[in-house]
Enzyme design. Structure first.
Site, PDB file in Angstrom:
ATOM      1  N   ALA A  87       0.851  -1.189   0.000  1.00 53.88           N
ATOM      2  CA  ALA A  87       0.000   0.000   0.000  1.00 53.88           C
ATOM      3  C   ALA A  87       0.885   1.237   0.000  1.00 53.88           C
ATOM      4  O   ALA A  87       2.088   1.154   0.268  1.00 53.88           O
ATOM      5  CB  ALA A  87      -0.922   0.016   1.213  1.00 53.88           C
ATOM      6  N   LYS A  88       0.312   2.371  -0.308  1.00 55.38           N
ATOM      7  CA  LYS A  88       1.028   3.642  -0.228  1.00 55.38           C
ATOM      8  C   LYS A  88      -0.007   4.749  -0.209  1.00 55.38           C
ATOM      9  O   LYS A  88      -1.092   4.615  -0.774  1.00 55.38           O
ATOM     10  CB  LYS A  88       1.946   3.835  -1.433  1.00 55.38           C
ATOM     11  CG  LYS A  88       3.134   4.748  -1.151  1.00 55.38           C
ATOM     12  CD  LYS A  88       4.171   4.040  -0.288  1.00 55.38           C
ATOM     13  CE  LYS A  88       5.466   4.828  -0.177  1.00 55.38           C
ATOM     14  NZ  LYS A  88       6.512   4.053   0.510  1.00 55.38           N
ATOM     15  N   GLY A  89       0.335   5.850   0.422  1.00 59.05           N
ATOM     16  CA  GLY A  89      -0.612   6.957   0.476  1.00 59.05           C
ATOM     17  C   GLY A  89       0.085   8.257   0.764  1.00 59.05           C
ATOM     18  O   GLY A  89       1.302   8.315   0.928  1.00 59.05           O
TER      19      GLY A  89
END
Length: 437
Positions: free
Chosen positions: A121-123
């Site tokens: 994931a990444k944000g």
């Protein structure tokens, strides 16, 4: 160390053509290339080209002067077949949806190559963190935590620090999430201060893993570390910790840089005397001013082209491109930043005989110690710094050995071998679990 680079390069018309390439485009190209070395079901491969979900939220912030600004935030969740989503949160004015998706894909491969029970994931939030006061940063973080609260959690998606964020921001996020849940849940994020459930050694872990992988790679090619020269672009947490550890182990760090430029001394730089960017922003520039004519001043681009044994790009992505790949004069590139080498540049470096050890292996110390932190939070039992270092050493050497075996068995580049290890594990998990009707 004698250079092993080839002296000739292919004609220009045979070179890859490169335009501005997003992280997502690079990640998909790398996935397609890795798949050619494996027997993977086409349906699984197609699924892995797309994120499971991308969440876009509006994050209102009340400024210190009473005005209100609204920022855009993202959380991209790529794949969770091997475990909860895992990846950083960055505050940067150039955060985009596609960047988050591409970086989330790299996190999937990074967790898999380390054989961790996580997905990718990444944000982030589209904001310049330098434009925020400390109080504004806290309010922004707590509001962002609220906006993504329904899609994160200790068994679903576990954020961590990234560019523009750090342990304090993770503590605020954990607190905001815990207050809404009605109980303290330290495992919702990693990279927290140890006093609230963080792990000793987490902040320096990515740089430590870069140093470990550099040491192992140099040993593999028969380069005694005490004879190795190293240039490090970027003196943040990753670059500074890698440089200091390599210096401690006997390597000669001849160049380091910050956003304003680089310093170079062929006899070596005492990197222990230079604060990291986190400790003192733009300290490399201050160091250069203090020592005066004892060092040469270079640009960040010039640092990349130095005649050194090992180059560590540890600043930002896309710094080694088709435009400068022919000028890279290192024998080995160890990627400290995420995605510092474009797909086209990678091809050129391969043609020239320059070994590139990819980010998904080299800087995986961060997510590995995040895994240790998650275990400590679940078990409510802290580890000593010595244990963290010992466990990280074991995990990094094991992962490097698995990739080395692929390099030797299939005559692959280090990047292709790392992707082959990661992709085979992810694909096997997908095939075992099947597809929900």
């Amino acid at each position: 160390m004698a250079s092993n680079q080839q002296s000739t390069t292919p004609p220009e018309e045979h070179r890859p053509v490169e335009s501005t390439e997003t992280a997502l485009e690079t990640a998909r190209r790398q996935l397609d290339r890795a798949a050619t070395h494996l027997e993977i079901d086409d349906a699984v491969l197609e699924r892995l080209k797309h994120p499971a979900a991308v969440h876009e939220v509006a994050v209102p912030l009340k400024r210190d002067d009473g005005s209100v600004d609204v920022f855009t935030g993202y959380r991209a969740q790529h794949d969770s077949v091997r475990g909860p989503y895992k990846g950083g949160l960055r505050y940067h004015p150039e955060v985009t949806r596609d960047e988050c998706v591409g970086l989330s894909m790299w996190m999937t491969w990074k967790c898999a190559v380390m054989d961790l029970p996580f997905g990718g994931a990444k944000g982030g939030v589209v904001v310049d963190p330098k434009s925020l006061s400390d109080e504004e940063t806290e309010r922004l973080t707590r509001r962002f935590a609220q906006e993504i609260r329904d899609v994160i959690g200790p068994t679903t998606d576990i954020p961590a620090p990234d560019m523009g964020t750090g342990p304090e921001a993770m503590a605020w996020l954990m607190d905001a999430y815990s207050m809404q849940e009605g109980e303290t849940i330290p495992g919702v994020v990693t990279g927290k201060p140890p006093v609230v459930g963080g792990s000793h050694g987490r902040e320096e872990a990515p740089g430590r893993s870069v140093a470990i992988i550099t040491r192992e790679t140099c040993d593999y090619y028969g380069y005694p570390l005490e004879d190795v020269t190293v240039a490090v672009q970027g003196f943040g947490s990753v670059g500074a910790n890698a440089a200091r550890l390599l210096d401690e182990w006997g390597a000669t760090v001849v160049a380091v840089s910050d956003v304003n430029g680089a310093v170079y001394d062929p006899d070596g730089i005492d990197v222990a005397d230079i604060p990291s960017h986190d400790e003192e922003p733009e300290a490399v520039t201050a160091y250069a001013a203090a020592v005066g004519t004892d060092v040469d001043r270079l640009s960040n681009d010039e640092l990349l082209e130095l005649d050194v044994d090992v180059l560590v790009p540890a600043a930002v992505g896309n710094v080694i491109t088709a435009d400068n790949a022919d000028a890279i004069d290192a024998d080995v590139v160890v990627e400290g930043a995420n995605g510092p080498t474009t797909f086209a540049a990678d091809t050129i470096l391969e043609e020239r005989g320059i070994h590139v050890v990819p980010d998904i292996l080299a800087n995986a110390g961060g997510v590995t110690v995040s895994y240790f932190e998650w275990l400590q939070d679940i078990n409510r039992r802290a580890w000593s710094l010595e244990r963290v270092h010992e466990e990280l050493e074991t995990e990094m050497v094991d992962a490097w050995s698995a990739v080395r075996d692929e390099v030797e068995a299939k005559d692959l580049t280090w990047r292709d071998a790392a992707y082959a290890v990661a992709l085979s594990r992810v694909a096997e998990a997908h095939e075992a679990r099947g597809l929900w009707p």
